[in-house]
Enzyme design. Structure first.
Site, PDB file in Angstrom:
ATOM      1  N   SER A  82      -9.410  -0.228  -2.693  1.00 13.95           N
ATOM      2  CA  SER A  82      -8.094  -0.082  -2.081  1.00 13.95           C
ATOM      3  C   SER A  82      -7.236  -1.318  -2.309  1.00 13.95           C
ATOM      4  O   SER A  82      -7.595  -2.419  -1.890  1.00 13.95           O
ATOM      5  CB  SER A  82      -8.262   0.160  -0.571  1.00 13.95           C
ATOM      6  OG  SER A  82      -7.065  -0.108   0.126  1.00 13.95           O
ATOM      7  N   ALA A  83      -6.089  -1.125  -2.939  1.00 10.12           N
ATOM      8  CA  ALA A  83      -5.170  -2.248  -3.170  1.00 10.12           C
ATOM      9  C   ALA A  83      -4.699  -2.872  -1.854  1.00 10.12           C
ATOM     10  O   ALA A  83      -4.668  -4.102  -1.732  1.00 10.12           O
ATOM     11  CB  ALA A  83      -3.986  -1.795  -4.018  1.00 10.12           C
TER      12      ALA A  83
END
Length: 213
Positions: A9-10
């Site tokens: 997840s960025a």
């Protein structure tokens, strides 16, 4: 300080880089969102929106990555920390860039790239146009400054760096935006925790490749 996350997840990685820049230790708690672990009752009790990242700091619970980043700087950073300066106008620009990341840059990733990764669907041309538009805007933001919100690294750079790097999962051609490409190389050099961020990108790319087999 418990941090519920997934390395792919960025938004999670942007918080991790911010914590690294501040010297804040996170107790990492992996949440396998692909298996629906975020829907378990104990997690929903922490975060009714059942999203990651979620931070628990001595009983205080906060989610949404950009809110967490600002919270960490305001609580654990120096007075007038350069990551999120006290000056109202500087903060306004940083906030605008954070909202740009949330509503344009990362949103374009989620709409155009994530389905390719998760569901093996081909790129949607209309959605990819929004990616191009987001990168074009970022290129404009960087015409006069070395960083996205001024002359030095801020939380806005960290958030956008995490998002931009994730486009490499599909080998998006960043070089067609020269200002972005120059900033990207500089940001990789000066942002604490970049190596861990890149490990998450590589993990996501491996998942995409294995999912296509």
């Amino acid at each position: 300080m418990d941090f519920y996350y997934h390395p792919g997840s960025a938004p999670c990685r942007s918080v991790m880089m911010t914590a690294k820049a501040l010297g804040v230790d996170l107790n990492l708690k992996f949440v396998n969102v692909l298996e629906g672990e975020q829907l378990k009752p104990e997690f929903v009790q922490l975060n009714p929106q059942h999203t990651i990242p979620t931070l628990v700091d001595n009983g205080f619970i906060i989610w949404e990555s950009r809110a967490i980043m600002i919270y960490l700087v305001e609580k654990y950073g120096k007075d007038d920390d350069s990551l999120y300066p006290a000056d109202p106008q500087k903060r306004a620009v940083i906030n605008q860039r954070l909202y740009f990341d949330m509503g344009s840059m990362f949103e374009s990733f989620y709409q155009a790239i994530f389905p390719q990764i998760r569901y093996k669907t081909p790129a949607n041309p209309e959605a990819m146009l929004k990616v191009d538009k987001a990168f074009g805007l970022l290129n404009t933001f960087l015409e006069e400054d070395d960083f996205v919100a001024g002359a030095s690294l801020t939380v806005a750079d960290i958030a956008i760096l995490s998002s931009v790097s994730t486009f490499e999962v599909v080998d998006y051609d960043i070089s067609q935006y020269p200002n972005v490409a120059k900033w990207y190389e500089k940001a990789k050099e000066v942002t604490p925790g970049w190596e861990e961020n890149w490990e998450g990108v590589v993990l996501l790319k491996k998942f995409m490749q294995s999912n296509r087999q």
